[in-house]
Design a protein around this motif. Structure first.
Motif, mmCIF file in Angstrom:
data_model
loop_
_atom_site.group_PDB
_atom_site.id
_atom_site.type_symbol
_atom_site.label_atom_id
_atom_site.label_comp_id
_atom_site.label_asym_id
_atom_site.label_seq_id
_atom_site.Cartn_x
_atom_site.Cartn_y
_atom_site.Cartn_z
ATOM 1 N N THR A 198 0.826 -1.204 0.000
ATOM 2 C CA THR A 198 0.000 0.000 0.000
ATOM 3 C C THR A 198 0.860 1.255 0.000
ATOM 4 O O THR A 198 0.511 2.253 -0.620
ATOM 5 C CB THR A 198 -0.936 0.042 1.218
ATOM 6 O OG1 THR A 198 -0.173 -0.274 2.365
ATOM 7 C CG2 THR A 198 -2.080 -0.922 1.072
ATOM 8 N N TYR A 222 -5.424 6.381 4.508
ATOM 9 C CA TYR A 222 -6.608 5.913 5.247
ATOM 10 C C TYR A 222 -6.427 4.471 5.673
ATOM 11 O O TYR A 222 -6.727 4.092 6.811
ATOM 12 C CB TYR A 222 -7.877 6.048 4.391
ATOM 13 C CG TYR A 222 -8.557 7.387 4.525
ATOM 14 C CD1 TYR A 222 -8.908 7.885 5.788
ATOM 15 C CD2 TYR A 222 -8.867 8.147 3.403
ATOM 16 C CE1 TYR A 222 -9.517 9.124 5.914
ATOM 17 C CE2 TYR A 222 -9.483 9.386 3.517
ATOM 18 C CZ TYR A 222 -9.804 9.872 4.774
ATOM 19 O OH TYR A 222 -10.411 11.081 4.890
ATOM 20 N N SER A 223 -5.904 3.644 4.726
ATOM 21 C CA SER A 223 -5.771 2.239 5.109
ATOM 22 C C SER A 223 -4.633 2.055 6.100
ATOM 23 O O SER A 223 -4.709 1.206 6.988
ATOM 24 C CB SER A 223 -5.622 1.344 3.874
ATOM 25 O OG SER A 223 -4.362 1.514 3.319
ATOM 26 N N LEU A 241 -4.497 9.348 -0.477
ATOM 27 C CA LEU A 241 -5.541 9.311 0.565
ATOM 28 C C LEU A 241 -5.893 7.873 0.899
ATOM 29 O O LEU A 241 -6.000 7.481 2.062
ATOM 30 C CB LEU A 241 -6.790 10.053 0.079
ATOM 31 C CG LEU A 241 -6.735 11.576 0.117
ATOM 32 C CD1 LEU A 241 -7.935 12.157 -0.614
ATOM 33 C CD2 LEU A 241 -6.709 12.064 1.553
ATOM 34 N N ASN A 242 -6.066 7.092 -0.161
ATOM 35 C CA ASN A 242 -6.394 5.691 -0.001
ATOM 36 C C ASN A 242 -5.367 4.984 0.879
ATOM 37 O O ASN A 242 -5.702 4.294 1.845
ATOM 38 C CB ASN A 242 -6.407 5.046 -1.385
ATOM 39 C CG ASN A 242 -7.517 4.054 -1.526
ATOM 40 O OD1 ASN A 242 -8.087 3.631 -0.513
ATOM 41 N ND2 ASN A 242 -7.836 3.685 -2.735
ATOM 42 N N PHE A 280 -5.789 10.984 -4.761
ATOM 43 C CA PHE A 280 -6.765 9.975 -4.346
ATOM 44 C C PHE A 280 -6.054 8.710 -3.910
ATOM 45 O O PHE A 280 -6.431 8.067 -2.920
ATOM 46 C CB PHE A 280 -7.754 9.672 -5.486
ATOM 47 C CG PHE A 280 -8.637 10.832 -5.824
ATOM 48 C CD1 PHE A 280 -9.238 11.579 -4.816
ATOM 49 C CD2 PHE A 280 -8.864 11.189 -7.141
ATOM 50 C CE1 PHE A 280 -10.038 12.667 -5.130
ATOM 51 C CE2 PHE A 280 -9.668 12.276 -7.458
ATOM 52 C CZ PHE A 280 -10.255 13.012 -6.453
ATOM 53 N N GLY A 281 -4.991 8.344 -4.653
ATOM 54 C CA GLY A 281 -4.226 7.166 -4.289
ATOM 55 C C GLY A 281 -3.561 7.336 -2.930
ATOM 56 O O GLY A 281 -3.570 6.426 -2.084
ATOM 57 N N VAL A 290 1.895 2.591 -3.310
ATOM 58 C CA VAL A 290 0.901 3.297 -4.111
ATOM 59 C C VAL A 290 1.215 4.795 -4.135
ATOM 60 O O VAL A 290 1.178 5.437 -5.188
ATOM 61 C CB VAL A 290 -0.516 3.043 -3.568
ATOM 62 C CG1 VAL A 290 -1.509 3.996 -4.205
ATOM 63 C CG2 VAL A 290 -0.906 1.611 -3.839
ATOM 64 N N SER A 346 -6.259 2.891 9.281
ATOM 65 C CA SER A 346 -7.270 1.942 9.757
ATOM 66 C C SER A 346 -6.652 0.629 10.217
ATOM 67 O O SER A 346 -7.146 0.002 11.155
ATOM 68 C CB SER A 346 -8.363 1.736 8.696
ATOM 69 O OG SER A 346 -7.996 0.719 7.824
ATOM 70 N N GLY A 385 -5.272 12.520 -9.393
ATOM 71 C CA GLY A 385 -5.369 11.067 -9.325
ATOM 72 C C GLY A 385 -4.442 10.489 -8.259
ATOM 73 O O GLY A 385 -4.830 9.622 -7.479
#
Lengths: 393, 386
Positions: free
Chosen positions: A24, A284-285, A280-281, A277-278, A27, A288, A274
């Motif tokens: 991740t 966030y993960s 942030l993804n 967004f990647g 990314v 989490s 773009g």
């Protein structure tokens, strides 16, 4: 002080755990590397173009074009006008007392390119024997200089790289004649290396021209420009524009460079969205998967701010790695590469230059993406309730 | 189809993740759509060009001229039906930034050769009677807010008048391609009477830049082109004859290798994206290992479970691609028109096709590893995952 220590501690834990989340985390790196690579490459085209054209320019040279012509090739100057220009003040005199004035004729001729053999326009510049006083940077590297009165040309280094069958000894056919290539020249890496040179009188008669295209003069100092320009402006027989050579070449590269800059920022900007967004993804993960860990830290007394800072530092570190990778890709693949651009009037070979200012621009973009990519997940991590997060277990 | 609710639920298991992934793919397909659209738009414009028309120009360069006397000689070449000529005037209006091209020609024979060059009959008549008249492409007229009856002065960069002035004044007597249904192929230029140019210019009298020759049969195009070039071989102005499609392609090529440039950008964008989507998919599969175990327990085969993963990726990519391409289609006509190559055209359908093809490929590639993982999963391992 305590807050500082907490921040350092959490950040260290986060960074050490990156290898466990390598997929991740990559990314962010790959996303930002893509943005930075595209941005720097296209900007490198723009700066390369400006540099190629600026190299040609000297402050103490002036160009005289017929009024309103946008480029040398579209200008026309008669022999009467030439005499009036030579008589103007401020022009440098050679050892023989002659003025350093170079009337030139520009012809575009279509010749086959290397590789696919499609035709492109090569700019052929016709020079009078006195051109050396104005253009000392032209140096023959192979063969010899063209002779006057015969069908001979010398070919610039970049033009030789672009066009087929223009080695010394070859002949090129255009304007109803065979032109022997007798030499190759360099010109300090400037735009003239994308041209061929020949004898003005011979070229003009072959192309049935009676007018020169433009006149370049060397001034006795760069301060002589204003008097020179004023004198030509007040001569009623002349309808000409006078520019410093630097101004002329700046004007020539402005439009295309501006277009490339627009392309770079638009495409780079959309890609950056773009990549955001990647990012942030990923963040966030990242947050989490560590919900329990963060809640535990909060429960034993760590503050919210250190948690926020640690997440943002992580995003910045990943963004930085991505930016370095992207810059390196652009540099390795494209630095020093040539692309050619131009139009029906002549092709110019431009070398891409991936330099420090571009790398800095890429880093800035990456930092901004990293900042926003880290901010929202960080806030979420800090806001989540300790009790709820621990209850998940 | 009956699995659709299951797939849908899978996608929305982590809404934020799905939305962010979709958005980044949307962005990529937006870029793809617009960039690829520009390339396809050029190709489309070239394909509209007829192969029953030839363009004759000076062999040396497009801006070198040829005697007007060639017209009659070209007309006699077997296979040539009619001939028209044009002379290029590179111009700007008021400011060098406002560049455009204009052509001096005889409007009637030229327009007869180009059915898509639509000028109303009364405006054509006005061209005949107004020596300094001009018909203006509708896009160009809109750009400079020109109206019929206006007298406009434009600056020529390649023709000066006998008095040395590069300023040319025209009276606008009509518009080209102003009709609702007109293809905007002649919409970005100004067309004026050749006689006006030839009388007033200081140099190059009695010459033109190009001839257009309409021929009977496209299959004889290359022989006819050779015959024309042969006619003027070893003359003071040798010619180069191309069919119109080759001509447009060769003009585009002069600008640089646009296609290579655009394709590299698209490649970089799609690679970045593949990585992103692949990561989301494998993450999502990893999160759901126990659920996949339950599905297998309920009797779903290994293949079915891995297919679910793949189809979910397809669904994600296709939805995102559809949104991205839809936005691209909305902005494309404006972007393309701003290049001033032709008028606004819709996003070519080929772009949609290629776009969805890429979306499916992207989905399949990004789901490959997760699908294999899901397939290999044994029920015991999956359920004891926690």
């Amino acid at each position: 002080m305590n807050g500082m220590r907490q921040t350092l501690a959490i950040t260290a834990i986060n960074l050490q755990s990156i290898p466990q989340r390598i997929g991740t985390s990559l990314v962010i790196c790959v996303g930002i590397a893509g943005v930075v690579a595209v941005l720097t490459t296209v900007l490198a085209m723009a700066t390369g173009l400006k540099a190629t054209l600026a190299n040609a320019a000297r402050e103490d040279r002036a160009m005289v074009l017929s009024s309103g012509s946008l480029g040398e090739a579209l200008s026309s100057i008669s022999r009467d006008n030439l005499a009036a220009i030579e008589a103007a003040p401020g022009i440098k005199r050679g050892t023989d007392g002659g003025p350093a004035v170079s009337p030139e004729v520009l012809l575009s001729v279509n010749l086959p390119r290397k590789g696919d053999g499609n035709v492109s326009a090569l700019l052929v510049r016709g020079l009078t024997p006195e051109f050396g006083g104005v253009r000392p940077e032209i140096q023959i590297t192979e063969g010899r200089m063209f002779a006057t009165g015969v069908h001979e040309i010398v070919i610039g280094k970049s033009a030789h790289d672009q066009f087929a069958h223009l080695d010394v000894g070859d002949t090129a056919s255009f304007h109803n004649g065979e032109w022997k290539v007798v030499g190759r020249f360099t010109s300090d890496g400037d735009v003239h290396e994308s041209e061929a040179l020949g004898d003005a009188t011979t070229l003009m008669s072959a192309a049935q021209r009676t007018l020169f295209s433009a006149v370049t003069v060397t001034l006795d100092s760069k301060d002589s420009f204003e008097p020179f320009k004023e004198a030509l402006k007040h001569d009623p027989t002349l309808k000409v524009d006078v520019q410093r050579e630097t101004e002329y070449y700046e004007g020539q590269s402005k439009q295309v460079a501006a277009l490339l800059e627009i392309v770079a920022t638009t495409v780079g900007g959309i890609m950056a969205v773009g990549a955001l967004f990647g990012a942030l993804n990923t963040m966030y993960s990242a947050v989490s998967t560590r919900t329990v860990e963060i809640a535990t830290l909060r429960a034993i007394g760590f503050g919210a701010l250190p948690v926020v800072v640690s997440v943002m530092v992580e995003a910045q570190v990943l963004a930085f790695i991505g930016a370095v990778a992207g810059g390196a890709i652009a540099w390795m693949l494209f630095n020093g590469n040539a692309f050619s651009t131009g139009g029906a009037l002549g092709q110019v070979a431009v070398r891409l230059h991936v330099g420090l200012p571009l790398v800095a621009a890429g880093m800035t973009w990456a930092a901004v993406v990293g900042l926003f990519g880290g901010l929202f997940p960080a806030i979420r991590a800090a806001r989540s309730s300790v009790v709820d997060s621990l209850r998940v277990v | 189809m009956k699995y659709l609710p299951l797939l849908w639920a899978g996608l929305w298991r982590k809404p934020i993740r799905t939305i962010l992934t979709v958005l980044s793919i949307v962005v990529a397909f937006l870029l793809f759509g617009v960039l690829n659209g520009v390339i396809s738009g050029f190709e489309y414009a070239a394909s509209k060009m007829s192969d029953t028309r030839l363009r004759v120009m000076n062999r040396a360069n497009i801006l070198e001229s040829m005697p007007i006397s060639y017209e009659a000689r070209i007309a006699q070449v077997p296979g040539v039906r009619t001939v028209a000529h044009l002379s290029i005037l590179i111009a700007y209006y008021q400011d060098p930034k406002n560049g455009f091209s204009a052509a001096g020609l005889a409007l009637e024979p030229f327009a007869k050769m180009y059915p898509e060059m639509d000028v109303p009959a009364d405006q054509r008549a006005a061209m005949r009677t107004t020596r300094d008249g001009a018909v203006v492409g509708i896009e160009l007229a809109k750009r400079f807010n020109w109206h019929i009856g206006d007298r406009v002065t434009i600056h020529s960069m390649n023709w000066i008048k006998e008095d040395g002035s590069p300023e040319w004044t025209f009276e606008i007597v009509g518009f080209v391609n102003a009709g609702e249904k007109d293809e905007k192929v002649f919409a970005n230029e100004l067309y004026f009477n050749y006689e006006y140019l030839d009388e007033a210019r200081a140099t190059g009298k009695g010459t033109v830049h190009q001839y257009v020759a309409a021929i009977d049969d496209a299959s004889h195009a290359s022989e006819i082109a050779e015959a024309i070039d042969h006619l003027f071989a070893n003359s003071s102005a040798e010619t180069k004859t191309l069919n119109e499609r080759e001509y447009v392609v060769s003009q585009l090529r002069q600008v640089g290798d646009i296609q290579m440039f655009v394709n590299s950008i698209i490649g970089a964008v799609l690679f970045t994206l593949l990585f992103l989507a692949g990561n989301t998919m494998s993450q999502s599969v990893r999160d759901r290992i126990p659920e996949l175990g339950v599905l297998k327990t309920l009797g779903f085969s290994d293949t079915a479970v891995s297919m679910l993963v793949v189809v979910e990726a397809w669904l994600l990519c296709s939805i995102a691609a559809a949104i991205g391409l839809a936005i691209a289609a909305a902005v494309f006509p404006t972007v393309f028109a701003s290049l001033r190559f032709a008028g606004p055209i819709p996003l070519p359908t080929s772009v949609w096709g290629v776009g969805f093809g890429i979306a499916l490929l992207l989905g399949a590639l990004s789901a490959l590893i997760p699908a294999i993982q899901a397939r290999r999963l044994t029920i015991v391992e999956a359920l004891s995952g926690r």
